[in-house]
Write an enzyme that holds these catalytic residues in place. Structure first.
Site, short mmCIF file in Angstrom:
data_model
loop_
_atom_site.label_atom_id
_atom_site.label_comp_id
_atom_site.label_asym_id
_atom_site.label_seq_id
_atom_site.Cartn_x
_atom_site.Cartn_y
_atom_site.Cartn_z
N LYS A 18 -16.48 30.33 -28.76
CA LYS A 18 -17.07 29.59 -27.58
C LYS A 18 -16.10 29.96 -26.36
O LYS A 18 -15.06 30.30 -26.30
CB LYS A 18 -16.72 28.27 -27.89
CG LYS A 18 -18.05 27.30 -28.77
CD LYS A 18 -19.36 27.52 -28.03
CE LYS A 18 -19.66 26.49 -27.25
NZ LYS A 18 -19.60 25.19 -27.30
N GLN A 63 -7.10 -1.95 4.57
CA GLN A 63 -5.98 -1.06 3.99
C GLN A 63 -6.72 -0.50 2.89
O GLN A 63 -6.07 0.58 2.33
CB GLN A 63 -5.10 -2.20 3.20
CG GLN A 63 -3.85 -1.46 2.68
CD GLN A 63 -2.92 -2.46 2.61
OE1 GLN A 63 -2.00 -2.66 3.47
NE2 GLN A 63 -2.50 -2.97 1.42
N GLU A 119 -18.76 22.79 -14.61
CA GLU A 119 -19.07 21.37 -15.27
C GLU A 119 -18.35 20.37 -14.37
O GLU A 119 -19.07 19.33 -13.96
CB GLU A 119 -18.82 21.25 -16.44
CG GLU A 119 -19.81 22.32 -17.40
CD GLU A 119 -19.36 22.08 -18.84
OE1 GLU A 119 -19.64 21.37 -19.72
OE2 GLU A 119 -18.44 23.24 -19.35
N SER A 173 1.01 -1.09 0.05
CA SER A 173 -0.02 0.01 0.12
C SER A 173 1.04 1.26 -0.17
O SER A 173 0.28 2.30 0.13
CB SER A 173 -0.77 0.10 1.26
OG SER A 173 -0.05 -0.27 2.41
N ASN A 232 -1.89 -2.22 13.39
CA ASN A 232 -3.35 -2.17 13.43
C ASN A 232 -3.78 -0.65 14.13
O ASN A 232 -4.65 0.05 13.75
CB ASN A 232 -4.00 -3.09 13.92
CG ASN A 232 -3.80 -4.64 13.15
OD1 ASN A 232 -3.23 -4.50 12.26
ND2 ASN A 232 -4.19 -5.56 13.74
N ASN A 247 -16.44 28.56 -22.48
CA ASN A 247 -17.26 27.26 -21.79
C ASN A 247 -16.78 27.50 -20.42
O ASN A 247 -15.62 27.56 -20.06
CB ASN A 247 -16.78 25.95 -22.59
CG ASN A 247 -17.19 25.79 -23.97
OD1 ASN A 247 -18.38 26.44 -24.44
ND2 ASN A 247 -16.24 25.02 -24.69
N SER A 257 -12.98 26.76 -27.49
CA SER A 257 -13.11 25.45 -28.19
C SER A 257 -12.10 25.40 -29.14
O SER A 257 -11.67 26.24 -29.73
CB SER A 257 -14.37 25.39 -28.76
OG SER A 257 -14.51 24.57 -29.82
N HIS A 288 -39.29 24.64 -10.44
CA HIS A 288 -39.48 23.49 -11.50
C HIS A 288 -38.66 24.25 -12.86
O HIS A 288 -39.05 24.05 -13.96
CB HIS A 288 -40.92 23.33 -11.83
CG HIS A 288 -41.63 22.94 -10.90
ND1 HIS A 288 -42.19 21.81 -10.51
CD2 HIS A 288 -42.59 24.01 -10.00
CE1 HIS A 288 -42.82 21.72 -9.53
NE2 HIS A 288 -43.27 22.88 -9.10
N LYS A 318 -7.90 4.01 2.28
CA LYS A 318 -7.19 5.06 2.13
C LYS A 318 -7.51 5.62 0.73
O LYS A 318 -7.86 6.82 0.60
CB LYS A 318 -5.95 5.18 2.49
CG LYS A 318 -5.57 5.02 4.00
CD LYS A 318 -4.35 4.55 4.43
CE LYS A 318 -4.30 3.38 5.27
NZ LYS A 318 -5.03 2.18 5.30
N TYR A 362 -9.24 -6.47 13.19
CA TYR A 362 -8.70 -5.82 11.82
C TYR A 362 -8.72 -6.96 10.95
O TYR A 362 -8.63 -8.03 10.99
CB TYR A 362 -7.20 -5.47 12.16
CG TYR A 362 -6.56 -4.91 10.89
CD1 TYR A 362 -6.66 -3.61 10.37
CD2 TYR A 362 -5.78 -5.81 9.96
CE1 TYR A 362 -6.03 -3.02 9.32
CE2 TYR A 362 -5.19 -5.39 9.03
CZ TYR A 362 -5.37 -3.92 8.57
OH TYR A 362 -4.78 -3.73 7.43
N1 ARG Z 1 -1.04 -1.17 5.52
C1 ARG Z 1 -1.72 -1.66 6.76
C2 ARG Z 1 -3.43 -0.85 6.40
O1 ARG Z 1 -3.23 -0.10 5.67
C3 ARG Z 1 -1.56 -1.57 8.04
C4 ARG Z 1 -2.08 -2.32 9.04
C5 ARG Z 1 -1.57 -3.83 8.69
N2 ARG Z 1 -1.84 -4.72 9.72
C6 ARG Z 1 -1.90 -6.06 9.45
N3 ARG Z 1 -2.06 -6.66 10.37
N4 ARG Z 1 -1.49 -6.54 8.37
O2 ARG Z 1 -4.21 -1.26 7.03
#
Ligand code: ARG
Length: 470
Positions: free
Chosen positions: A290, A329, A297, A30, A117, A292, A284, A163, A332, A324
């Protein structure tokens, strides 16, 4: 930095003798995403190390070494010199590995009484807390831009629509202040979410807490959290805080998209109510004439991406058992994307709100079209002739029909025409028959009369100034 690719992972190699397959590494890593939380991760580690020393879980020499190394990494991150490795999976392990390179053995003591975690949950809350604050400030700036325009245009008449049909004349300032009100609720949602998410998961460890005599109040305070989270399972597994922020972002994006759509309409020649300068227009490649409103938009389109992010995370979290799971993961990418999108949308809307040139004449002409003063005529009949509103509505409707047949506005009829429908009508009825008179007459609290709009402008100016100083 060492590339651990063909070795066992240094952080859990004890249990392993082989290396992961390439696909395993790719699906697992990640770092491309979570390196955005590097500074939050370092702040969390600094607080944790300081607490470990204060509780005599590690020596103060080790804590000092860890702090020295983390400060160096912070400088490397800020300078863009930190080398991230997918083999080290995520931001937490990249930073720990780099710490080991810098300070050696002491680095291995940092992870005492902690797990990735609780670490990731801490980082993510810190990141979102700052993101909410950014959105709140951007919303205040957007409001200030709108209030300024509302002050200039408290007395500008425009058609109000229902309306998308011309309904009753309103003040342009009143219309703009509507979006200030909506932005205030959006701001409140971010502030509420921020207050609620501001609890520390640090020290929840993997899921069950820890046997080490840690001080969770201390790390919570150091990191500016209101309190440590009371349940370790909750600390590592909950993501409703992120869902809440995405919900706030989705609603905010929807509100912005509605004003964006109005900008698209108003700047079209069909309306001709407003124009955007070159700064906020595009041309354009084929049609030389034009102009725009691309930015408007794109803001109109943003709810697709932002509400999509909410949908993504809602489905990721749905049905996940405690505590967890690696699914988390995937929290994000949608959050970072949605916050980036919203930030840009807010900046664009603030820019356009300040940039728009309003065509007050065209607006006032349009406000007087389509019998927008018919309600004023009915109200006159109630007020001056003492008729029930339902009867007055009928009389005004018949007069509109007559005017339509004659192809004139209500004010284009003669008194005799009017009296052919209702004999008691008098010459002074014509005083209520103009868009401006109509707008100025609506003096009820929250109504569109310029005196009410100016009061609201002042109230907002005071509120925004207080916010800036406080
Ligand atoms: N990269 C992981 C996440 O974003 C971190 C936590 C990983 N924990 C684990 N037990 N593998 O969630």
């Amino acid at each position: 930095m060492t590339d651990g690719k063909k070795q066992t992972n240094a952080l859990w190699g004890g249990r392993f003798s082989g290396s992961p397959s390439e696909v395993m590494e790719t699906i697992n890593a990640s770092i491309e995403i979570d390196q955005r939380m590097a500074l939050e991760d370092i702040a969390g580690s600094l607080a944790h190390a300081e607490m470990l020393a204060a509780t005599d879980i590690i020596s103060s020499q080790d804590a000092a070494e860890i702090a020295r190394g983390l400060e160096q990494i912070r400088a490397e991150v800020l300078a863009g010199e930190m080398k991230w490795s997918a083999a080290l999976e995520d931001v937490h392990m990249n930073i720990e590995a780099r710490l080991k390179e810098i300070v050696g053995e002491a680095a291995g003591r940092l992870h005492t009484a902690r797990s990735r975690n609780d670490q990731v949950a801490t980082d993510f809350r810190l990141w979102l807390r700052a993101a909410c604050e950014r959105m709140e400030n951007l919303l205040s700036g957007y409001q200030a831009a709108l209030v300024k325009r509302a002050e200039e245009h408290a007395g500008t008449v425009m058609p109000g629509f229902t309306h998308l049909q011309t309904a009753q004349p309103v003040s342009l300032g009143h219309h703009l202040l509507c979006w200030v009100e909506a932005a205030e609720r959006d701001r409140g949602r971010f502030a509420d979410a921020r207050a609620r998410l501001n609890e520390s998961p640090l020290g929840c460890a993997a899921l069950a807490g820890t046997a080490f005599p840690i001080d969770r109040d201390k790390t919570a305070t150091t990191l500016g959290f209101s309190r440590p989270m009371a349940n370790s399972l909750d600390g590592v597994s909950s993501r409703d805080f992120a869902l809440e922020v995405l919900a706030a972002a989705s609603i905010c994006a929807v509100n912005l998209s509605r004003f964006a759509e109005e900008i698209v309409l108003w700047t079209s020649k069909r309306f001709d109510f407003a124009s955007l300068s070159d700064e906020w227009s595009t041309g354009s490649s084929i049609m030389p004439q034009k102009r725009n409103p691309d930015a408007a938009e794109l803001v109109r389109a943003k709810p697709g991406r932002i509400a999509g992010a909410l949908q993504t995370l809602i489905i990721v979290v749905k049905g996940l058992p405690l505590a967890y799971s690696k699914d988390l993961q995937e929290d994000k990418p949608p959050v970072f994307q949605a916050m980036d999108d919203l930030e840009l949308a807010l900046m664009a809307m603030t820019g356009m709100a300040g940039d728009l040139t309003f065509n007050s004449e065209a607006m006032e002409v349009a406000a007087g079209e389509a019998y927008s003063d018919a309600t004023d005529l009915a109200d006159y009949v109630v007020r001056e002739l003492g008729k029930p509103f339902r009867d007055a509505h009928h009389i005004a409707g018949s007069i509109v029909k007559l005017a339509e047949i004659k192809g004139v506005p209500l004010s284009g009829l003669s008194l005799a025409d009017m009296q052919s429908v209702e004999a008691a009508l008098r010459q002074d009825v014509f005083k209520v028959l103009s868009a401006r008179a109509s707008m100025e007459s609506r003096t009820s609290y929250g109504g569109t009369a310029p005196i009410r709009v100016r009061e609201q402008v002042q109230a907002w100016q005071a509120r925004l100034a207080e916010r800036q100083s406080g």
